[in-house]
Design a protein around this motif. Structure first.
Motif, PDB file in Angstrom:
ATOM      1  N   ARG A 231       0.824  -1.209   0.000  1.00  6.99           N
ATOM      2  CA  ARG A 231       0.000   0.000   0.000  1.00  6.99           C
ATOM      3  C   ARG A 231       0.861   1.262   0.000  1.00  6.99           C
ATOM      4  NH1 ARG A 231      -4.429   0.717  -2.046  1.00  6.99           N
ATOM      5  NH2 ARG A 231      -3.173   2.273  -3.077  1.00  6.99           N
TER       6      ARG A 231
ATOM      7  N   ASP B  31       0.775   4.013  -3.051  1.00  6.73           N
ATOM      8  CA  ASP B  31       0.440   5.417  -2.826  1.00  6.73           C
ATOM      9  C   ASP B  31       1.567   6.342  -3.310  1.00  6.73           C
ATOM     10  OD1 ASP B  31      -1.981   4.724  -1.737  1.00  6.73           O
ATOM     11  OD2 ASP B  31      -1.288   4.810   0.343  1.00  6.73           O
TER      12      ASP B  31
ATOM     13  N   ALA C 285      -2.551   1.154  -8.805  1.00  4.41           N
ATOM     14  CA  ALA C 285      -3.682   0.609  -8.063  1.00  4.41           C
ATOM     15  C   ALA C 285      -3.333  -0.756  -7.488  1.00  4.41           C
ATOM     16  CB  ALA C 285      -4.901   0.494  -8.977  1.00  4.41           C
TER      17      ALA C 285
ATOM     18  N   ARG D  32      -9.308  -2.328   3.261  1.00  7.11           N
ATOM     19  CA  ARG D  32      -8.702  -1.056   3.662  1.00  7.11           C
ATOM     20  C   ARG D  32      -7.307  -0.864   3.059  1.00  7.11           C
ATOM     21  NH1 ARG D  32      -5.793  -2.285   8.788  1.00  7.11           N
ATOM     22  NH2 ARG D  32      -6.197  -4.490   9.260  1.00  7.11           N
TER      23      ARG D  32
ATOM     24  N   THR E 124      -6.584  -1.961  -0.102  1.00  6.12           N
ATOM     25  CA  THR E 124      -6.696  -2.157  -1.542  1.00  6.12           C
ATOM     26  C   THR E 124      -7.565  -1.080  -2.167  1.00  6.12           C
ATOM     27  OG1 THR E 124      -7.185  -3.811  -3.236  1.00  6.12           O
ATOM     28  CG2 THR E 124      -8.728  -3.651  -1.420  1.00  6.12           C
ATOM     29  N   ASP E 125      -7.526  -1.011  -3.478  1.00  6.37           N
ATOM     30  CA  ASP E 125      -8.414  -0.125  -4.217  1.00  6.37           C
ATOM     31  C   ASP E 125      -9.631  -0.879  -4.731  1.00  6.37           C
ATOM     32  OD1 ASP E 125      -6.657   2.321  -4.184  1.00  6.37           O
ATOM     33  OD2 ASP E 125      -5.311   0.900  -5.159  1.00  6.37           O
TER      34      ASP E 125
ATOM     35  N   ASN F   4     -13.133   0.345  -2.903  1.00  3.79           N
ATOM     36  CA  ASN F   4     -12.879   0.907  -1.588  1.00  3.79           C
ATOM     37  C   ASN F   4     -13.217   2.403  -1.611  1.00  3.79           C
ATOM     38  OD1 ASN F   4     -11.876   1.907   0.806  1.00  3.79           O
ATOM     39  ND2 ASN F   4      -9.794   1.137   0.529  1.00  3.79           N
TER      40      ASN F   4
ATOM     41  N   GLN G 282     -12.552   4.683   0.310  1.00  2.98           N
ATOM     42  CA  GLN G 282     -11.478   5.527   0.811  1.00  2.98           C
ATOM     43  C   GLN G 282     -10.277   5.564  -0.123  1.00  2.98           C
ATOM     44  OE1 GLN G 282     -10.612   4.309   4.831  1.00  2.98           O
ATOM     45  NE2 GLN G 282     -12.449   5.298   5.632  1.00  2.98           N
ATOM     46  N   SER G 283     -10.331   4.842  -1.223  1.00  3.76           N
ATOM     47  CA  SER G 283      -9.239   4.842  -2.187  1.00  3.76           C
ATOM     48  C   SER G 283      -9.173   6.177  -2.926  1.00  3.76           C
ATOM     49  CB  SER G 283      -9.451   3.711  -3.208  1.00  3.76           C
ATOM     50  OG  SER G 283      -8.642   3.892  -4.353  1.00  3.76           O
ATOM     51  N   LYS G 284      -7.974   6.615  -3.226  1.00  4.30           N
ATOM     52  CA  LYS G 284      -7.831   7.856  -3.993  1.00  4.30           C
ATOM     53  C   LYS G 284      -8.322   7.681  -5.427  1.00  4.30           C
ATOM     54  CE  LYS G 284      -3.048   7.326  -5.686  1.00  4.30           C
ATOM     55  NZ  LYS G 284      -1.702   7.956  -5.718  1.00  4.30           N
ATOM     56  N   TRP G 285      -8.451   6.430  -5.853  1.00  3.76           N
ATOM     57  CA  TRP G 285      -8.934   6.132  -7.206  1.00  3.76           C
ATOM     58  C   TRP G 285     -10.450   5.995  -7.255  1.00  3.76           C
ATOM     59  CZ3 TRP G 285      -5.004   6.112 -10.700  1.00  3.76           C
ATOM     60  CH2 TRP G 285      -3.714   5.823 -10.248  1.00  3.76           C
ATOM     61  N   TYR G 286     -11.104   6.070  -6.115  1.00  3.63           N
ATOM     62  CA  TYR G 286     -12.521   5.714  -6.035  1.00  3.63           C
ATOM     63  C   TYR G 286     -13.380   6.477  -7.048  1.00  3.63           C
ATOM     64  CZ  TYR G 286     -17.210   5.135  -4.087  1.00  3.63           C
ATOM     65  OH  TYR G 286     -18.557   4.862  -3.921  1.00  3.63           O
TER      66      TYR G 286
END
Length: 603
Positions: free
Chosen positions: A376, A380, A385, A402, A404-405, A429, A431-435
């Protein structure tokens, strides 16, 4: 009683596994020996095309095929076009039209109620000499039609309900499949519930599921489908499955009651996770394949140059094949070790960039757990991903979302348990920045191809998912302990005994166990053969079944490349055990008797 060679396991028409009851039978299957192959009534669905689907293919070829052609069947135009494109990408010199597509759609008349779901079918025709190319798409993508869909379409074809789509009257894209935020609420011609026996009578009132609890579920479904079942049942089934996966639905109760009592959002698995972050697919490999396709499409939409993916740890065979055959290729770290992460970090520091990292937690069949915390951190920092397959660990035992994406899983396995239906899921997820990017891409690209009847069976099977896990954990731990105490057992592969146990513990839920899968090797190959042959349980492909299931894994999954697998620690004589719900003393007794048989090996 030993199930005979080639018989379905369990003994049902849509069984996911098939009996290969001895080491010799497994080798015979891989060698294509007639005494095995001629008796195969079924097989694992992505490797063995169900006999009903084969019959449907023959009927379609009679009606629409050219001389020397074969056909592969898909649920939608998009899935068929991917198969067609794969041909032209991989086979040099194919002329235009050599691989061609035919859409079949139901002829809807006034006798068929509007709320009765029908199924279209898309056919990819190709020269029969290239069957192996089409089979790669069928196997790796998992997007071919299911046996239950094939059963319905065969009847519909024979009854004249399925007809070619005229060019001038092709359905709009949104009529072919449902996608977007209302993906499980929208009726479509490829979607929800079907009439199993092809009747076109008006629908009769549906009997609530709680009124038929005392009858077999198969009988219940067949009777209901025979009455042009309203589409709402499958829509509810899919909703319940998604809530169960998200952690919002935890009780074992009737479908309507469960939906009424379960929230749409909860914090059981991840803060902010909801049912709308769960996407259903026809099988687990389809979830992996389509997640990879989504990542490729997202990168292309951003104008990003093609990047390779990372396959971290020795995975189930098709995950690696997907990453190698679609997209820019794959960096394979078969050992999945700290040294592998060191090498990856050096590559990243030197400027190399990747699309995504794919891993299993724990892995199949070696039950190794990758260092998700470090992965992770690297993801980041270097902008790739992380896609984790949680099938083996399962969400009751571990929390990997938590880290993973996208978390993917084969619902075919322990989530279902009954080994009579396929299914898969992908979870974003929140909370992923990729969400936001991934959500937007799935709004555009996602197809709900999960066949209605499969969803109904999956929902029913999964109601006691949570309660089954504790029993399976207990049984598997007892079996692993017994095997580990045997002096001629070389190694027991199990999360509790793995060198990577600290990585597993970092993600284990407070009350979680170590799962129902383990593998074992022996000091001498002859001991493995005798142990396997003497073990009193069903034997064949798949795992996560409510009954104990064993296979000589490397022989079954990697017969032509066992020297290659040995490089990554997967030995030729490895026996994989998927532990079921039997009584613990019964299971350990079976293990003891098999070990006693193995002890007689001449070494």
């Amino acid at each position: 009683m030993v199930t005979a060679v080639g018989q379905p396991v369990p003994n049902t028409e849509h069984a996911v596994s098939v009996s290969l009851p001895s080491w010799k039978a497994t080798v015979g299957y891989e060698e294509g020996e007639d005494w095995v192959v001629s008796k195969m009534q079924t097989g694992y669905p992505r490797f063995f095309i169900h006999l009903t689907i084969q019959e449907l293919e023959r009927e379609i070829l009679k009606l629409y095929g050219r001389h020397g052609e074969k056909v592969m069947l898909f649920p939608t135009l998009a899935t068929a076009k991917r198969c067609q494109k794969f041909f032209y990408d991989k086979v040099e010199g194919l002329g235009t039209g050599v691989v061609h597509i035919l859409q079949l759609q139901p002829v809807v008349n006034q006798n068929i109620a509007r709320d009765t779901t029908l199924s279209g079918l898309v056919c990819v025709f190709f020269p029969k000499d290239y069957f192996g190319v089409a089979k790669q798409v069928w196997q790796h993508s998992g997007d071919g039609i299911s046996s239950r869909r094939g059963e319905f379409c065969l009847k519909a074809l024979k009854d004249g309900i399925l007809q070619p789509v005229a060019d001038a009257a092709k359905p709009k894209q949104d009529d072919v499949y449902a996608k977007g935020p209302r993906r499980y609420q929208k009726s479509s011609q490829n979607g929800i519930i079907v009439n199993l026996n092809g009747a076109t009578e008006p629908p009769r009132p549906a009997t609530p599921a709680d009124e038929v609890e005392d009858r077999s579920f198969s009988q219940f479904v067949e009777e209901r489908f025979g009455r042009n079942l309203n589409t709402k049942l499958a829509a509810k089934a899919k909703l319940a499955i998604r809530r169960r996966i998200s952690g919002c639905l935890t009780d074992n109760s009737d479908l309507d009651q469960a939906l009424e009592n379960s929230p749409t959002n909860c914090n059981k698995r991840q803060l902010g996770l909801s049912e709308d972050d769960v996407y259903l697919y026809p099988c687990g490999m389809s979830a992996i394949f389509n997640t990879h396709q989504m990542l490729l499409a997202n990168a292309e939409a951003k104008g990003q140059k093609p990047r390779r993916s990372i396959c971290f740890g020795f995975p189930y065979i098709d995950t690696l094949k997907i990453l190698e055959k679609w997209g820019a290729g794959c960096q394979f770290y078969g050992l999945g070790s700290s040294a592998c992460l060191d090498d990856l970090e050096q590559r990243l520091e030197s400027g190399e960039r990747f699309l995504a990292l794919f891993a299993e937690f724990p892995s199949n069949p070696l039950l190794n757990s990758p260092d998700l915390l470090r992965i992770r951190q690297l993801a980041d920092k270097y902008d790739f991903a992380v896609v984790l397959d949680e099938t083996i660990g399962n969400s009751i035992n571990i929390d990997v979302l938590r880290h993973t994406d996208v978390a993917v899983s084969s619902l075919t396995k322990v989530f279902s348990g009954d080994s009579n239906v396929m299914g898969g899921s992908a979870i974003l997820n929140p909370q992923s920045k990729w969400y936001a990017e991934f959500k937007q891409m799935l709004e555009k690209e996602y197809e709900d191809n999960y066949w209605a009847e499969d969803a109904v069976f999956m929902e029913r099977n999964s109601r006691d998912f949570i309660s089954r896990i504790d029993r399976i954990n207990t049984n598997a731990e007892a079996m692993a302990t017994r095997l580990k105490s045997c002096p001629f057992v070389k190694c027991v592969y199990y999360p509790k005994y793995s060198p990577s146990r600290p990585n597993y513990e970092a993600c284990r839920n407070p009350n979680g166990g170590y799962g129902g899968l383990l593998s074992v090797t022996f000091q001498h190959p002859e001991q493995a053969v005798l142990f396997f042959d003497a073990l009193e349980c069903d034997k064949g492909p798949s795992l996560g079944t409510n009954f104990t299931l064993a296979c000589p894994y490397t022989v079954l999954a990697h017969y032509t490349e066992m020297d290659w697998t040995a490089q990554w620690g997967v030995e030729p004589d490895l026996v994989r055990l998927s532990v079921g719900l039997e009584e613990p003393d019964d299971l350990t007794g079976r293990v003891d008797r098999a070990l006693k048989a193995a002890e007689s090996a001449k070494v």
